[in-house]
Design a protein around this motif. Structure first.
Motif, PDB file in Angstrom:
ATOM      1  N   GLY A   1       3.717  -2.028 -35.789  1.00 56.86           N
ATOM      2  CA  GLY A   1       5.084  -2.054 -36.614  1.00 56.86           C
ATOM      3  C   GLY A   1       5.062  -3.485 -36.946  1.00 56.86           C
ATOM      4  O   GLY A   1       4.416  -4.197 -36.841  1.00 56.86           O
ATOM      5  N   ASP A   2       6.337  -3.572 -37.674  1.00 58.81           N
ATOM      6  CA  ASP A   2       6.537  -4.945 -38.394  1.00 58.81           C
ATOM      7  C   ASP A   2       7.915  -5.363 -37.909  1.00 58.81           C
ATOM      8  O   ASP A   2       8.748  -4.823 -38.061  1.00 58.81           O
ATOM      9  CB  ASP A   2       6.580  -4.858 -39.868  1.00 58.81           C
ATOM     10  N   PRO A   3       8.209  -6.652 -37.435  1.00 58.88           N
ATOM     11  CA  PRO A   3       9.317  -7.226 -36.906  1.00 58.88           C
ATOM     12  C   PRO A   3      10.362  -7.708 -37.981  1.00 58.88           C
ATOM     13  O   PRO A   3      11.111  -8.264 -37.545  1.00 58.88           O
ATOM     14  CB  PRO A   3       9.119  -8.246 -36.057  1.00 58.88           C
ATOM     15  N   ALA A   4      10.117  -7.434 -39.231  1.00 56.16           N
ATOM     16  CA  ALA A   4      11.038  -8.265 -40.406  1.00 56.16           C
ATOM     17  C   ALA A   4      12.232  -7.450 -40.115  1.00 56.16           C
ATOM     18  O   ALA A   4      12.582  -6.552 -39.726  1.00 56.16           O
ATOM     19  CB  ALA A   4      10.357  -7.618 -41.864  1.00 56.16           C
ATOM     20  N   ASP A   5      13.200  -8.375 -40.504  1.00 54.29           N
ATOM     21  CA  ASP A   5      14.549  -8.130 -40.328  1.00 54.29           C
ATOM     22  C   ASP A   5      15.285  -7.770 -41.658  1.00 54.29           C
ATOM     23  O   ASP A   5      14.917  -8.119 -42.682  1.00 54.29           O
ATOM     24  CB  ASP A   5      15.377  -9.368 -40.020  1.00 54.29           C
ATOM     25  N   VAL A   6      16.260  -6.842 -41.396  1.00 56.20           N
ATOM     26  CA  VAL A   6      17.145  -6.601 -42.440  1.00 56.20           C
ATOM     27  C   VAL A   6      18.356  -7.424 -42.522  1.00 56.20           C
ATOM     28  O   VAL A   6      19.490  -7.322 -41.815  1.00 56.20           O
ATOM     29  CB  VAL A   6      17.472  -5.208 -42.606  1.00 56.20           C
TER      30      VAL A   6
ATOM     31  N   GLN B   1       3.031 -14.603 -32.922  1.00 54.59           N
ATOM     32  CA  GLN B   1       4.437 -15.355 -32.676  1.00 54.59           C
ATOM     33  C   GLN B   1       5.330 -14.161 -32.055  1.00 54.59           C
ATOM     34  O   GLN B   1       5.326 -13.029 -32.099  1.00 54.59           O
ATOM     35  CB  GLN B   1       5.144 -15.612 -34.061  1.00 54.59           C
ATOM     36  N   PRO B   2       6.023 -14.906 -31.065  1.00 52.67           N
ATOM     37  CA  PRO B   2       6.902 -14.010 -30.199  1.00 52.67           C
ATOM     38  C   PRO B   2       8.182 -13.551 -30.978  1.00 52.67           C
ATOM     39  O   PRO B   2       8.657 -14.114 -31.668  1.00 52.67           O
ATOM     40  CB  PRO B   2       7.431 -14.960 -29.081  1.00 52.67           C
ATOM     41  N   ARG B   3       8.531 -12.227 -30.934  1.00 48.52           N
ATOM     42  CA  ARG B   3       9.646 -11.609 -31.559  1.00 48.52           C
ATOM     43  C   ARG B   3      10.329 -10.486 -30.603  1.00 48.52           C
ATOM     44  O   ARG B   3      10.245 -10.704 -29.653  1.00 48.52           O
ATOM     45  CB  ARG B   3       9.073 -10.974 -32.938  1.00 48.52           C
ATOM     46  N   ASN B   4      10.623  -9.740 -31.281  1.00 48.40           N
ATOM     47  CA  ASN B   4      11.359  -8.336 -30.456  1.00 48.40           C
ATOM     48  C   ASN B   4      10.633  -7.202 -30.674  1.00 48.40           C
ATOM     49  O   ASN B   4       9.702  -7.133 -31.715  1.00 48.40           O
ATOM     50  CB  ASN B   4      12.760  -8.225 -31.036  1.00 48.40           C
TER      51      ASN B   4
ATOM     52  N   VAL C   1       6.994 -15.490 -18.739  1.00 48.76           N
ATOM     53  CA  VAL C   1       6.737 -14.437 -20.041  1.00 48.76           C
ATOM     54  C   VAL C   1       5.142 -14.073 -20.167  1.00 48.76           C
ATOM     55  O   VAL C   1       4.471 -15.040 -20.228  1.00 48.76           O
ATOM     56  CB  VAL C   1       7.311 -15.420 -21.145  1.00 48.76           C
ATOM     57  N   THR C   2       5.210 -12.974 -20.442  1.00 44.24           N
ATOM     58  CA  THR C   2       3.860 -12.136 -20.817  1.00 44.24           C
ATOM     59  C   THR C   2       3.890 -11.861 -22.056  1.00 44.24           C
ATOM     60  O   THR C   2       4.982 -10.979 -22.564  1.00 44.24           O
ATOM     61  CB  THR C   2       3.756 -10.760 -19.918  1.00 44.24           C
ATOM     62  N   ARG C   3       3.038 -12.366 -23.233  1.00 42.64           N
ATOM     63  CA  ARG C   3       3.138 -11.926 -24.428  1.00 42.64           C
ATOM     64  C   ARG C   3       2.213 -10.579 -24.805  1.00 42.64           C
ATOM     65  O   ARG C   3       1.176 -10.649 -23.931  1.00 42.64           O
ATOM     66  CB  ARG C   3       2.540 -12.837 -25.305  1.00 42.64           C
TER      67      ARG C   3
ATOM     68  N   ALA D   1       8.370  -9.446 -20.607  1.00 39.50           N
ATOM     69  CA  ALA D   1       7.361  -9.275 -21.543  1.00 39.50           C
ATOM     70  C   ALA D   1       8.237  -9.331 -22.953  1.00 39.50           C
ATOM     71  O   ALA D   1       8.981  -8.963 -23.243  1.00 39.50           O
ATOM     72  CB  ALA D   1       6.831  -7.928 -21.498  1.00 39.50           C
ATOM     73  N   VAL D   2       7.283  -9.773 -23.912  1.00 39.95           N
ATOM     74  CA  VAL D   2       7.638 -10.279 -25.326  1.00 39.95           C
ATOM     75  C   VAL D   2       6.686  -9.525 -26.255  1.00 39.95           C
ATOM     76  O   VAL D   2       5.438 -10.065 -26.402  1.00 39.95           O
ATOM     77  CB  VAL D   2       8.021 -11.836 -25.506  1.00 39.95           C
TER      78      VAL D   2
END
Length: 204
Positions: free
Chosen positions: A176-181, A131-134, A167-169, A124-125
């Motif tokens: 939340g927001d998947p933005a990276d630091v 868009q698939p992220r973490n 994969v199940t999306r 599961a993603v």
């Protein structure tokens, strides 16, 4: 809401040296909390147990987590993912993998992945804006294949691309927001948008 019925471990990848940031991001504070501690809390509050935190460039104590030091952390995320999955106890039927540098993801995203697993998903993603992220959940049956394909700095991506039928999306736009630091400017920007994220309807 009751907690998940399965044993799902959490794996936090927090080993990198933060070359673009200027130092290990695991120790960077966001809203008064280190990113690594925030990642451990994300997984634990989302229903994972135990939480395995993979460290490398900056070994440190992380309350609430089983820490594993990856001596090959400089080779990239792939070696850290392998170290984390190999440290997951045999009683766990799956693992949710999260990155320490995405501080705006909420525990609701983790809970939804676990719910998808309970409903039959093998992988599961979390998906944001289509868009698939973490984070990503992987059932134990696929740990070996994930480890075999994880090389360099790509982590689980080669496995996900090789086995799309598994994969199940899971929609997590309101979780939340998947933005990276990746840089200091990213840290400043995410701190500035935090209030906006908090105004979004909370996920379950």
């Amino acid at each position: 809401m009751t907690g998940p019925t399965s044993e799902v471990a959490g794996v936090l990848l927090a080993a990198g040296g933060g070359s673009r940031f200027g130092g290990p991001k695991a120790l960077v504070e966001f809203e008064g909390e280190r990113l690594a501690d925030r990642g451990v809390r994300l997984l634990a509050d989302g229903g994972c147990g135990p939480v395995v935190a993979v460290l490398g460039a900056a070994p440190t104590a992380l309350p609430g987590a089983v820490t594993v030091v990856n001596p090959d952390w400089a080779t990239g995320m792939g070696s850290s993912l392998r170290a984390g999955l190999r440290a997951v106890p045999g009683s766990a039927r799956a693992a949710v993998i999260a990155l320490a540098d995405q501080p705006l993801i909420r525990p609701a995203a983790v809970r939804r992945l676990i719910e998808a697993f309970e409903a039959g998903a093998e992988v599961a993603v979390a998906e944001y804006g289509g868009q698939p992220r973490n984070p990503v959940l992987i059932s134990r049956a696929h740990f070996a294949e994930v480890c075999a394909l994880a090389e360099g700095d790509v982590g689980a991506r080669p496995f996900l691309r090789a086995r799309p039928e598994l994969v199940t999306r899971v929609a997590c736009d309101d979780a939340g927001d998947p933005a990276d630091v990746d840089t200091l400017e990213d840290l400043r920007r995410l701190s500035a948008v935090r209030a906006d994220v908090d105004r979004r309807p909370p996920g379950r």
